[in-house]
Write a protein that holds these residues in place. Structure first.
Motif, PDB file in Angstrom:
ATOM      1  N   ASN A 100      23.729   0.050  -1.493  1.00 16.51           N
ATOM      2  CA  ASN A 100      22.352  -0.250  -1.110  1.00 16.51           C
ATOM      3  C   ASN A 100      21.376  -0.197  -2.286  1.00 16.51           C
ATOM      4  O   ASN A 100      20.384   0.517  -2.252  1.00 16.51           O
ATOM      5  CB  ASN A 100      21.882   0.679   0.020  1.00 16.51           C
ATOM      6  N   LEU A 101      21.676  -0.967  -3.321  1.00 15.22           N
ATOM      7  CA  LEU A 101      20.749  -1.102  -4.442  1.00 15.22           C
ATOM      8  C   LEU A 101      19.800  -2.278  -4.208  1.00 15.22           C
ATOM      9  O   LEU A 101      19.429  -2.986  -5.138  1.00 15.22           O
ATOM     10  CB  LEU A 101      21.519  -1.279  -5.756  1.00 15.22           C
ATOM     11  N   ILE A 102      19.421  -2.451  -2.955  1.00 17.17           N
ATOM     12  CA  ILE A 102      18.532  -3.542  -2.584  1.00 17.17           C
ATOM     13  C   ILE A 102      17.188  -2.939  -2.186  1.00 17.17           C
ATOM     14  O   ILE A 102      17.115  -2.093  -1.293  1.00 17.17           O
ATOM     15  CB  ILE A 102      19.128  -4.362  -1.422  1.00 17.17           C
ATOM     16  N   PRO A 103      16.120  -3.329  -2.868  1.00 19.72           N
ATOM     17  CA  PRO A 103      14.804  -2.752  -2.555  1.00 19.72           C
ATOM     18  C   PRO A 103      14.315  -3.159  -1.166  1.00 19.72           C
ATOM     19  O   PRO A 103      14.613  -4.252  -0.696  1.00 19.72           O
ATOM     20  CB  PRO A 103      13.898  -3.321  -3.640  1.00 19.72           C
ATOM     21  N   THR A 104      13.568  -2.268  -0.545  1.00 20.08           N
ATOM     22  CA  THR A 104      12.956  -2.546   0.750  1.00 20.08           C
ATOM     23  C   THR A 104      11.647  -3.304   0.575  1.00 20.08           C
ATOM     24  O   THR A 104      11.321  -4.174   1.366  1.00 20.08           O
ATOM     25  CB  THR A 104      12.699  -1.226   1.512  1.00 20.08           C
ATOM     26  N   ILE A 105      10.897  -2.956  -0.476  1.00 24.44           N
ATOM     27  CA  ILE A 105       9.647  -3.654  -0.747  1.00 24.44           C
ATOM     28  C   ILE A 105       9.866  -4.647  -1.884  1.00 24.44           C
ATOM     29  O   ILE A 105      10.797  -4.508  -2.678  1.00 24.44           O
ATOM     30  CB  ILE A 105       8.497  -2.680  -1.083  1.00 24.44           C
ATOM     31  N   THR A 106       8.994  -5.617  -1.964  1.00 29.47           N
ATOM     32  CA  THR A 106       9.112  -6.619  -3.021  1.00 29.47           C
ATOM     33  C   THR A 106       8.492  -6.093  -4.314  1.00 29.47           C
ATOM     34  O   THR A 106       7.719  -5.124  -4.307  1.00 29.47           O
ATOM     35  CB  THR A 106       8.386  -7.922  -2.629  1.00 29.47           C
ATOM     36  N   GLU A 107       8.819  -6.762  -5.390  1.00 31.94           N
ATOM     37  CA  GLU A 107       8.219  -6.430  -6.684  1.00 31.94           C
ATOM     38  C   GLU A 107       6.699  -6.578  -6.616  1.00 31.94           C
ATOM     39  O   GLU A 107       5.964  -5.746  -7.155  1.00 31.94           O
ATOM     40  CB  GLU A 107       8.799  -7.346  -7.760  1.00 31.94           C
ATOM     41  N   GLU A 108       6.230  -7.611  -5.938  1.00 34.02           N
ATOM     42  CA  GLU A 108       4.794  -7.834  -5.803  1.00 34.02           C
ATOM     43  C   GLU A 108       4.122  -6.683  -5.045  1.00 34.02           C
ATOM     44  O   GLU A 108       3.031  -6.242  -5.412  1.00 34.02           O
ATOM     45  CB  GLU A 108       4.507  -9.165  -5.102  1.00 34.02           C
ATOM     46  N   GLN A 109       4.772  -6.180  -3.994  1.00 37.03           N
ATOM     47  CA  GLN A 109       4.217  -5.048  -3.253  1.00 37.03           C
ATOM     48  C   GLN A 109       4.169  -3.802  -4.135  1.00 37.03           C
ATOM     49  O   GLN A 109       3.211  -3.040  -4.095  1.00 37.03           O
ATOM     50  CB  GLN A 109       5.040  -4.777  -1.992  1.00 37.03           C
ATOM     51  N   ALA A 110       5.210  -3.597  -4.929  1.00 37.13           N
ATOM     52  CA  ALA A 110       5.251  -2.432  -5.819  1.00 37.13           C
ATOM     53  C   ALA A 110       4.163  -2.536  -6.890  1.00 37.13           C
ATOM     54  O   ALA A 110       3.548  -1.532  -7.256  1.00 37.13           O
ATOM     55  CB  ALA A 110       6.628  -2.313  -6.470  1.00 37.13           C
ATOM     56  N   LYS A 111       3.888  -3.737  -7.374  1.00 36.23           N
ATOM     57  CA  LYS A 111       2.857  -3.950  -8.411  1.00 36.23           C
ATOM     58  C   LYS A 111       1.465  -3.532  -7.938  1.00 36.23           C
ATOM     59  O   LYS A 111       0.616  -3.203  -8.748  1.00 36.23           O
ATOM     60  CB  LYS A 111       2.810  -5.421  -8.819  1.00 36.23           C
ATOM     61  N   GLU A 112       1.249  -3.551  -6.634  1.00 38.42           N
ATOM     62  CA  GLU A 112      -0.062  -3.179  -6.094  1.00 38.42           C
ATOM     63  C   GLU A 112      -0.447  -1.748  -6.467  1.00 38.42           C
ATOM     64  O   GLU A 112      -1.621  -1.397  -6.445  1.00 38.42           O
ATOM     65  CB  GLU A 112      -0.082  -3.360  -4.579  1.00 38.42           C
ATOM     66  N   ASN A 113       0.536  -0.916  -6.805  1.00 37.06           N
ATOM     67  CA  ASN A 113       0.281   0.477  -7.158  1.00 37.06           C
ATOM     68  C   ASN A 113       0.008   0.680  -8.644  1.00 37.06           C
ATOM     69  O   ASN A 113      -0.216   1.809  -9.078  1.00 37.06           O
ATOM     70  CB  ASN A 113       1.459   1.353  -6.730  1.00 37.06           C
ATOM     71  N   LEU A 114       0.029  -0.384  -9.420  1.00 42.49           N
ATOM     72  CA  LEU A 114      -0.224  -0.287 -10.848  1.00 42.49           C
ATOM     73  C   LEU A 114      -1.713  -0.421 -11.138  1.00 42.49           C
ATOM     74  O   LEU A 114      -2.451  -1.068 -10.387  1.00 42.49           O
ATOM     75  CB  LEU A 114       0.535  -1.387 -11.605  1.00 42.49           C
ATOM     76  N   SER A 115      -2.123   0.148 -12.241  1.00 42.88           N
ATOM     77  CA  SER A 115      -3.502   0.001 -12.689  1.00 42.88           C
ATOM     78  C   SER A 115      -3.768  -1.469 -13.000  1.00 42.88           C
ATOM     79  O   SER A 115      -2.922  -2.160 -13.586  1.00 42.88           O
ATOM     80  CB  SER A 115      -3.731   0.842 -13.952  1.00 42.88           C
ATOM     81  N   LYS A 116      -4.931  -1.922 -12.623  1.00 50.02           N
ATOM     82  CA  LYS A 116      -5.325  -3.311 -12.913  1.00 50.02           C
ATOM     83  C   LYS A 116      -5.504  -3.532 -14.414  1.00 50.02           C
ATOM     84  O   LYS A 116      -5.483  -4.660 -14.892  1.00 50.02           O
ATOM     85  CB  LYS A 116      -6.623  -3.667 -12.177  1.00 50.02           C
ATOM     86  N   ASP A 117      -5.659  -2.431 -15.178  1.00 44.07           N
ATOM     87  CA  ASP A 117      -5.819  -2.516 -16.626  1.00 44.07           C
ATOM     88  C   ASP A 117      -4.485  -2.688 -17.357  1.00 44.07           C
ATOM     89  O   ASP A 117      -4.475  -2.939 -18.559  1.00 44.07           O
ATOM     90  CB  ASP A 117      -6.511  -1.265 -17.166  1.00 44.07           C
ATOM     91  N   MET A 118      -3.389  -2.531 -16.628  1.00 44.30           N
ATOM     92  CA  MET A 118      -2.075  -2.595 -17.268  1.00 44.30           C
ATOM     93  C   MET A 118      -1.678  -4.042 -17.536  1.00 44.30           C
ATOM     94  O   MET A 118      -1.691  -4.878 -16.647  1.00 44.30           O
ATOM     95  CB  MET A 118      -1.018  -1.924 -16.395  1.00 44.30           C
ATOM     96  N   LYS A 119      -1.318  -4.305 -18.796  1.00 41.90           N
ATOM     97  CA  LYS A 119      -0.798  -5.608 -19.191  1.00 41.90           C
ATOM     98  C   LYS A 119       0.728  -5.515 -19.085  1.00 41.90           C
ATOM     99  O   LYS A 119       1.389  -4.897 -19.920  1.00 41.90           O
ATOM    100  CB  LYS A 119      -1.221  -5.952 -20.621  1.00 41.90           C
ATOM    101  N   LEU A 120       1.275  -6.106 -18.040  1.00 39.34           N
ATOM    102  CA  LEU A 120       2.695  -5.991 -17.719  1.00 39.34           C
ATOM    103  C   LEU A 120       3.558  -6.782 -18.689  1.00 39.34           C
ATOM    104  O   LEU A 120       3.274  -7.949 -18.980  1.00 39.34           O
ATOM    105  CB  LEU A 120       2.924  -6.471 -16.292  1.00 39.34           C
ATOM    106  N   GLU A 121       4.615  -6.145 -19.222  1.00 31.96           N
ATOM    107  CA  GLU A 121       5.525  -6.784 -20.165  1.00 31.96           C
ATOM    108  C   GLU A 121       6.892  -7.067 -19.555  1.00 31.96           C
ATOM    109  O   GLU A 121       7.513  -8.079 -19.857  1.00 31.96           O
ATOM    110  CB  GLU A 121       5.708  -5.901 -21.400  1.00 31.96           C
ATOM    111  N   GLU A 122       7.367  -6.135 -18.721  1.00 35.06           N
ATOM    112  CA  GLU A 122       8.737  -6.255 -18.213  1.00 35.06           C
ATOM    113  C   GLU A 122       8.870  -5.468 -16.916  1.00 35.06           C
ATOM    114  O   GLU A 122       8.257  -4.417 -16.748  1.00 35.06           O
ATOM    115  CB  GLU A 122       9.705  -5.694 -19.265  1.00 35.06           C
TER     116      GLU A 122
END
Length: 177
Positions: A100-122
């Motif tokens: 079960n290495l399958i995420p329940t939430i999407t990457e986009e949903q997880a990104k919502e918890n990041l600071s808006k100031d973060m410049k995402l690289e990877e």
């Protein structure tokens, strides 16, 4: 090890006068050494060079997911490329085929918890250890805020922030704190 005859620890130190190899060459040597032990599917993550010896941390990979609890450390002399030490404790005690290495939430949903100031690289999926000696599937987000590089781990099931590390690029390597 007594059971299965696997390498747990190899230690052989010597003085290394000069650094002739580049870090990429050391990683290739480490990769080949692990393969010679029958250990495949590892990615070099972070490294540190001290006194012309480089220690590279290798995380196991399953189905494209980094398994940080299954860490192997390989120390290479940067003059000849000799493997001087190997520490497989994390791998020996933690490695198992994960289900079960399958995420329940999407990457986009997880990104919502990041600071808006973060410049995402990877972004990648990673299993990380927890404080209670367990482990959790996360999204590992690497990015910068101002001049600092961060690794932020968001639980791939709940969306909860699990951990934040600062990624330090030093003269001697690439480390996390």
């Amino acid at each position: 090890t007594r059971q299965d005859g696997k390498l747990l620890l190899l230690m052989s130190d010597r003085e290394v006068q000069e650094q002739r190899l580049k870090i990429q060459e050391a990683k290739q040597i480490g990769d080949k050494y692990l393969q010679s032990l029958g250990l495949e599917n590892f990615d070099p993550t972070y490294y540190q060079t001290t006194e012309n010896m480089t220690t590279i941390n290798y995380a196991a990979v399953q189905d494209g997911v980094l398994l940080y609890p299954d860490l192997i450390k390989v120390k290479i002399a940067m003059d000849t490329g000799e493997v001087c030490s190997v520490e497989c404790t994390g791998y020996i005690f933690n490695h198992t085929k994960r289900i079960n290495l399958i995420p329940t939430i999407t990457e986009e949903q997880a990104k919502e918890n990041l600071s808006k100031d973060m410049k995402l690289e990877e972004t990648r999926l990673a299993v990380i250890p927890t404080d209670s000696n367990g482990e959790v599937l996360t999204y590992e987000f690497k990015g910068t805020i101002e001049d600092n590089t961060f690794l932020i781990y968001i639980n791939a099931e709940t969306g909860k922030e699990e951990n934040i590390l600062i990624l330090l690029k030093t003269e001697g390597g690439l480390l996390t704190i």
